[in-house]
Design a protein around this motif. Sequence first.
Motif, PDB file in Angstrom:
ATOM      1  N   LEU A  99       0.832  -1.198   0.000  1.00 21.67           N
ATOM      2  CA  LEU A  99       0.000   0.000   0.000  1.00 21.67           C
ATOM      3  C   LEU A  99       0.868   1.250   0.000  1.00 21.67           C
ATOM      4  O   LEU A  99       0.596   2.215  -0.729  1.00 21.67           O
ATOM      5  N   CYS A 100       1.936   1.231   0.793  1.00 21.80           N
ATOM      6  CA  CYS A 100       2.814   2.398   0.875  1.00 21.80           C
ATOM      7  C   CYS A 100       3.540   2.664  -0.439  1.00 21.80           C
ATOM      8  O   CYS A 100       3.843   3.822  -0.756  1.00 21.80           O
ATOM      9  N   VAL A 101       3.832   1.621  -1.196  1.00 20.42           N
ATOM     10  CA  VAL A 101       4.410   1.819  -2.531  1.00 20.42           C
ATOM     11  C   VAL A 101       3.464   2.655  -3.379  1.00 20.42           C
ATOM     12  O   VAL A 101       3.864   3.645  -4.018  1.00 20.42           O
ATOM     13  N   ARG A 102       2.182   2.277  -3.386  1.00 17.28           N
ATOM     14  CA  ARG A 102       1.208   3.007  -4.208  1.00 17.28           C
ATOM     15  C   ARG A 102       0.977   4.423  -3.685  1.00 17.28           C
ATOM     16  O   ARG A 102       0.752   5.345  -4.472  1.00 17.28           O
ATOM     17  N   LEU A 103       1.045   4.600  -2.370  1.00 18.17           N
ATOM     18  CA  LEU A 103       0.906   5.943  -1.807  1.00 18.17           C
ATOM     19  C   LEU A 103       2.062   6.832  -2.238  1.00 18.17           C
ATOM     20  O   LEU A 103       1.861   7.989  -2.638  1.00 18.17           O
ATOM     21  N   ARG A 104       3.277   6.306  -2.161  1.00 14.04           N
ATOM     22  CA  ARG A 104       4.434   7.109  -2.552  1.00 14.04           C
ATOM     23  C   ARG A 104       4.423   7.421  -4.040  1.00 14.04           C
ATOM     24  O   ARG A 104       4.872   8.485  -4.464  1.00 14.04           O
ATOM     25  N   GLN A 105       3.891   6.512  -4.832  1.00 15.16           N
ATOM     26  CA  GLN A 105       3.783   6.770  -6.265  1.00 15.16           C
ATOM     27  C   GLN A 105       2.835   7.938  -6.557  1.00 15.16           C
ATOM     28  O   GLN A 105       2.945   8.591  -7.598  1.00 15.16           O
ATOM     29  N   LYS A 106       1.915   8.187  -5.642  1.00 14.90           N
ATOM     30  CA  LYS A 106       0.990   9.319  -5.771  1.00 14.90           C
ATOM     31  C   LYS A 106       1.527  10.592  -5.097  1.00 14.90           C
ATOM     32  O   LYS A 106       0.824  11.600  -5.050  1.00 14.90           O
ATOM     33  N   GLY A 107       2.745  10.521  -4.597  1.00 12.44           N
ATOM     34  CA  GLY A 107       3.348  11.704  -4.002  1.00 12.44           C
ATOM     35  C   GLY A 107       3.203  11.830  -2.502  1.00 12.44           C
ATOM     36  O   GLY A 107       3.663  12.819  -1.913  1.00 12.44           O
ATOM     37  N   TRP A 108       2.566  10.863  -1.851  1.00 16.18           N
ATOM     38  CA  TRP A 108       2.396  10.913  -0.404  1.00 16.18           C
ATOM     39  C   TRP A 108       3.666  10.461   0.322  1.00 16.18           C
ATOM     40  O   TRP A 108       4.512   9.778  -0.266  1.00 16.18           O
TER      41      TRP A 108
END
Length: 337
Positions: free
Chosen positions: A176-185
Amino acid sequence: MHKVGLVAIGRNEGHRLGACLRSALSKVALVVYVDSGSTDGSLELARSIGADTVELDLSTAFTAARGRNEGFARLRQLAPDIEFVQFVDGDCEIVDGWLHRAQQELAAKPELAVVCGRRREQYPEATAYNRLCDIEWDTPVGEAKACGGDSMMRVSAFEQVGGFNAALIAGEEPELCVRLRQKGWKIERLDAEMTLHDAQMTGFEQWWKRSQRAGYAYAEGFWLHGNTPERHWRKETLSIWFWGLVLPVLAFGTAWFTHGWSLWLLAGYPVLTYRIYRRMQLQRNLPAQDAALYALFCVLGRFTLLQGQILFHQRRLLGQGSNLIEYKTANQIKIIS
């Protein structure tokens, strides 16, 4: 704290569930407990102390990720105005002050999607395996790549990426954190006490299964995101295959041709053990006994991690479903396939 809700997941956690829920009730807007087939009265206990409950349909394969997603959906249905959600496992207690600290941090830093703190083992001296868990939980403070099962998340960020991947049997939080970081979070670990965890890990077989599950998670995470710029768990996966398979195959497979000289390659294992031991002493300030324990099991774990990796690819190639790999003993948890 009316902007914060909490989702707890569990199965047959007994008194630990009561302690978990009571540590958050009256401190957040709403507590939702998600149960996955408990036979010890967990649902009745949760309802009796004021938590809302969700009973998972076990005709669909259970995963922790699915439980958290369904708990979040219930939370949003009943409390649509919440801005932050604390996820916690049913064998953990929330430490006093954590919820307020985490909420303040998220409110003050709009770029943060997730904050987590220090998870501790409640009884680290009970067994060597509990102690290993306690050492593992102590990750560096500051900006992080991932969180664990206990963390507070910004609702808008969680919804933006579609929540947890419900198909994953483990490693759903880092994915989940991978996808969050990909969105700039961003994700941050705070220098604060967060939860007390009760592993109740008493035997080598439990440790082995837990490590095997981690290997499975590494393989699945790498399969999903290893070839992206993130290179999620690429380094870990390559290390598992090298130490768990490549090196011993080279050492034993060429022993006849090299008149036994290739067996010297096995000296790499004590060297690796010593390097981990020194790193844990220098970087984490661990006592010598704890550093040695951690280093020894890190190296031994390469082989059980490899088993988990092989199991993932076996199931993937054969088109088999993902059965849970659970380390808790039969009297602690009902294993569901």
